[in-house]
Design a protein around this motif. Structure first.
Motif, PDB file in Angstrom:
ATOM      1  N   MET A 120      32.123  63.296  29.478  1.00 55.59           N
ATOM      2  CA  MET A 120      32.923  62.289  30.167  1.00 55.59           C
ATOM      3  C   MET A 120      32.500  62.153  31.629  1.00 55.59           C
ATOM      4  O   MET A 120      32.544  61.069  32.205  1.00 55.59           O
ATOM      5  N   GLU A 121      32.094  63.278  32.210  1.00 57.83           N
ATOM      6  CA  GLU A 121      31.585  63.217  33.588  1.00 57.83           C
ATOM      7  C   GLU A 121      30.282  62.420  33.636  1.00 57.83           C
ATOM      8  O   GLU A 121      30.055  61.643  34.566  1.00 57.83           O
ATOM      9  N   VAL A 122      29.436  62.571  32.613  1.00 51.71           N
ATOM     10  CA  VAL A 122      28.178  61.817  32.572  1.00 51.71           C
ATOM     11  C   VAL A 122      28.447  60.327  32.383  1.00 51.71           C
ATOM     12  O   VAL A 122      27.685  59.484  32.866  1.00 51.71           O
ATOM     13  N   VAL A 123      29.541  59.987  31.698  1.00 57.23           N
ATOM     14  CA  VAL A 123      29.908  58.581  31.527  1.00 57.23           C
ATOM     15  C   VAL A 123      30.076  57.899  32.885  1.00 57.23           C
ATOM     16  O   VAL A 123      29.800  56.705  33.036  1.00 57.23           O
ATOM     17  N   THR A 124      30.513  58.652  33.880  1.00 52.76           N
ATOM     18  CA  THR A 124      30.683  58.061  35.212  1.00 52.76           C
ATOM     19  C   THR A 124      29.361  57.590  35.798  1.00 52.76           C
ATOM     20  O   THR A 124      29.346  56.676  36.628  1.00 52.76           O
ATOM     21  N   TRP A 125      28.250  58.233  35.384  1.00 53.37           N
ATOM     22  CA  TRP A 125      26.943  57.742  35.849  1.00 53.37           C
ATOM     23  C   TRP A 125      26.779  56.272  35.490  1.00 53.37           C
ATOM     24  O   TRP A 125      26.458  55.434  36.347  1.00 53.37           O
ATOM     25  N   ALA A 126      26.981  55.972  34.204  1.00 49.60           N
ATOM     26  CA  ALA A 126      26.829  54.592  33.746  1.00 49.60           C
ATOM     27  C   ALA A 126      27.863  53.685  34.387  1.00 49.60           C
ATOM     28  O   ALA A 126      27.545  52.560  34.799  1.00 49.60           O
ATOM     29  N   ALA A 127      29.106  54.164  34.501  1.00 52.37           N
ATOM     30  CA  ALA A 127      30.174  53.329  35.036  1.00 52.37           C
ATOM     31  C   ALA A 127      29.916  52.946  36.492  1.00 52.37           C
ATOM     32  O   ALA A 127      30.027  51.776  36.875  1.00 52.37           O
ATOM     33  N   VAL A 128      29.565  53.924  37.319  1.00 49.44           N
ATOM     34  CA  VAL A 128      29.321  53.634  38.735  1.00 49.44           C
ATOM     35  C   VAL A 128      28.084  52.757  38.902  1.00 49.44           C
ATOM     36  O   VAL A 128      28.060  51.847  39.735  1.00 49.44           O
ATOM     37  N   TRP A 129      27.062  53.022  38.097  1.00 51.71           N
ATOM     38  CA  TRP A 129      25.858  52.192  38.195  1.00 51.71           C
ATOM     39  C   TRP A 129      26.169  50.750  37.809  1.00 51.71           C
ATOM     40  O   TRP A 129      25.705  49.800  38.460  1.00 51.71           O
ATOM     41  N   LEU A 130      26.980  50.551  36.752  1.00 55.30           N
ATOM     42  CA  LEU A 130      27.366  49.200  36.361  1.00 55.30           C
ATOM     43  C   LEU A 130      28.204  48.530  37.438  1.00 55.30           C
ATOM     44  O   LEU A 130      28.070  47.326  37.676  1.00 55.30           O
ATOM     45  N   ALA A 131      29.068  49.315  38.099  1.00 54.19           N
ATOM     46  CA  ALA A 131      29.873  48.760  39.193  1.00 54.19           C
ATOM     47  C   ALA A 131      28.984  48.295  40.341  1.00 54.19           C
ATOM     48  O   ALA A 131      29.348  47.386  41.085  1.00 54.19           O
ATOM     49  N   GLY A 132      27.827  48.918  40.496  1.00 58.53           N
ATOM     50  CA  GLY A 132      26.885  48.482  41.520  1.00 58.53           C
ATOM     51  C   GLY A 132      25.995  47.342  41.060  1.00 58.53           C
ATOM     52  O   GLY A 132      25.608  46.479  41.856  1.00 58.53           O
ATOM     53  N   ALA A 214      29.027  55.276  48.370  1.00 58.29           N
ATOM     54  CA  ALA A 214      29.995  54.337  48.952  1.00 58.29           C
ATOM     55  C   ALA A 214      30.050  54.494  50.463  1.00 58.29           C
ATOM     56  O   ALA A 214      31.100  54.327  51.081  1.00 58.29           O
ATOM     57  N   ALA A 215      28.912  54.812  51.066  1.00 59.31           N
ATOM     58  CA  ALA A 215      28.866  55.128  52.491  1.00 59.31           C
ATOM     59  C   ALA A 215      28.977  53.877  53.357  1.00 59.31           C
ATOM     60  O   ALA A 215      28.722  52.755  52.917  1.00 59.31           O
ATOM     61  N   ARG A 216      29.334  54.089  54.615  1.00 56.87           N
ATOM     62  CA  ARG A 216      29.504  52.973  55.545  1.00 56.87           C
ATOM     63  C   ARG A 216      28.186  52.322  55.929  1.00 56.87           C
ATOM     64  O   ARG A 216      28.162  51.150  56.315  1.00 56.87           O
ATOM     65  N   ASP A 217      27.081  53.062  55.836  1.00 55.58           N
ATOM     66  CA  ASP A 217      25.800  52.482  56.251  1.00 55.58           C
ATOM     67  C   ASP A 217      25.328  51.390  55.296  1.00 55.58           C
ATOM     68  O   ASP A 217      24.405  50.641  55.621  1.00 55.58           O
ATOM     69  N   ILE A 218      25.935  51.275  54.118  1.00 60.21           N
ATOM     70  CA  ILE A 218      25.644  50.162  53.213  1.00 60.21           C
ATOM     71  C   ILE A 218      26.935  49.387  52.912  1.00 60.21           C
ATOM     72  O   ILE A 218      27.153  48.900  51.811  1.00 60.21           O
ATOM     73  N   ALA A 219      27.787  49.317  53.925  1.00 57.45           N
ATOM     74  CA  ALA A 219      29.021  48.510  53.875  1.00 57.45           C
ATOM     75  C   ALA A 219      29.943  48.891  52.728  1.00 57.45           C
ATOM     76  O   ALA A 219      30.679  48.065  52.205  1.00 57.45           O
ATOM     77  N   GLY A 220      29.898  50.158  52.330  1.00 55.09           N
ATOM     78  CA  GLY A 220      30.757  50.602  51.242  1.00 55.09           C
ATOM     79  C   GLY A 220      30.058  50.723  49.911  1.00 55.09           C
ATOM     80  O   GLY A 220      30.663  51.155  48.926  1.00 55.09           O
ATOM     81  N   GLY A 221      28.780  50.368  49.842  1.00 54.75           N
ATOM     82  CA  GLY A 221      28.008  50.560  48.625  1.00 54.75           C
ATOM     83  C   GLY A 221      28.635  49.897  47.410  1.00 54.75           C
ATOM     84  O   GLY A 221      28.828  48.682  47.380  1.00 54.75           O
ATOM     85  N   VAL A 222      28.960  50.693  46.384  1.00 55.14           N
ATOM     86  CA  VAL A 222      29.501  50.132  45.145  1.00 55.14           C
ATOM     87  C   VAL A 222      30.834  49.430  45.374  1.00 55.14           C
ATOM     88  O   VAL A 222      31.284  48.654  44.518  1.00 55.14           O
ATOM     89  N   LEU A 223      31.468  49.679  46.512  1.00 55.09           N
ATOM     90  CA  LEU A 223      32.742  49.035  46.827  1.00 55.09           C
ATOM     91  C   LEU A 223      32.566  47.787  47.695  1.00 55.09           C
ATOM     92  O   LEU A 223      33.553  47.093  47.975  1.00 55.09           O
TER      93      LEU A 223
END
Length: 321
Positions: A120-132, A214-223
């Motif tokens: 389930m933790e590995v599922v977050t890889w795909a989820a966050v990448w898709l969010a980006g 999600a760092a500030r140097d890329i304006a929040g990244g995936v967010l």
């Protein structure tokens, strides 16, 4: 924790009632809200302000604002993947906590509970990448790829930490791991695995020193381009993951519901709150680590010490054999 065993030698746990399928996500969300509230209080204190109720309710007010805010849009986005990514983070956290026992009760008692949690933790890889990927915009895409790079660094040490606890119990079943700690909690003789595990929890939640995606140097990244309910789901997913990771640390290293005087479920809750408080505190105290620096740290330091730590229970098991 009930320490009885059946004829096959399996540790006995009582199946949770059917309604716990709905209660588990609610309880997870409650702990996550408490963590966010505590984090907001720490943020306010860091600016020198005295404690006020407004500090604690700020995250709740922001959540209410996002619920009614219109979703943001970009040029030619893939809306399906975008929303699947945001929702997938929260869903992965809920599914992960299903195998975590509360005292002597668990929603799903799997023989491979440790593997399920890691999956389930590995599922977050795909989820966050898709969010980006979904917004079809630069900063979210960079944030998504940053999370993949970060995952390549933390995943192997994190898996070694899980394997260390499973080796000590000679089982991938969470209830058996708890039962193996009746005499001595694993954190006492597996401290390196415990610390590596906590670092992994912060990393897959991309919070604290691992908020690089999600760092500030890329304006929040995936967010960066996400708004409204979609943003709320992604933000909530991060804290749900953190809470699920804190809850799993209890049966893996802190004896689960084992403890004197109090009922087993109370001990599970107390220990979960303690681990979650430590993670929230560390999030505020540690600086962000660049992915390339963390890769170097993971492969040069964390993996060797995690392997050395994993050898300890392996040698103990061989000695008992």
């Amino acid at each position: 924790m009930n320490s009885s065993r059946n004829l096959s030698g399996r540790q006995v746990v009582n199946p949770a009632p059917l309604w716990s399928v709905l209660l588990a996500p609610v309880a997870l969300a409650g702990f996550a809200v408490a963590a966010v509230t505590g984090d907001a209080v720490l943020a306010g204190r860091a600016t020198g302000r005295r404690f006020a109720v407004g500090m604690a309710v700020t995250p709740l007010a922001e959540a209410a604002r996002l619920l009614v805010a219109p979703p943001r849009t970009t040029v030619a986005p893939d809306r399906l993947l975008w929303r699947l990514g945001g929702a997938g983070v929260a869903v992965a956290a809920v599914l992960a906590v299903a195998v975590v026992p509360l005292g002597d009760r668990v929603v799903v008692d799997l023989d491979v509970g440790v593997v399920w949690f890691n999956a389930m933790e590995v599922v977050t890889w795909a989820a966050v990448w898709l969010a980006g990927w979904g917004p079809n915009a630069l900063f979210p895409l960079v944030g998504g790829y940053r999370f993949v790079a970060q995952g390549l660094a933390y995943q192997l040490p994190f898996m070694l930490a899980l394997i260390t606890a499973a080796t000590g119990a000679q089982s991938l079943r969470i209830a058996d791991i708890v039962a193996a700690q009746r005499q001595l909690w694993f954190v006492v003789w597996m401290p390196v695995a415990f610390l590596v595990y906590l670092a992994g929890v912060l990393a897959f939640s991309f919070l604290g020193p691992f908020d690089y995606p999600a760092a500030r140097d890329i304006a929040g990244g995936v967010l960066a381009e996400t708004g409204g309910v979609d943003r709320l789901m992604l933000l909530a997913g991060r804290w749900l993951l953190l809470t699920a990771g804190a809850a799993m640390a209890v049966p893996l290293f802190l004896g689960g519901g084992l403890g004197p005087l109090l009922p087993a479920w109370v001990w599970s809750l107390v220990k979960t709150v303690a681990v979650l408080a430590v993670l929230v505190y560390l999030r505020r105290r540690l600086p962000t680590i660049r992915a390339d620096r963390y890769v170097e740290l993971a492969w040069v330091v964390l993996i060797p010490v995690a392997v050395a730590q994993a050898l300890v229970p392996a040698l103990v098991v061989l000695g008992r054999g």
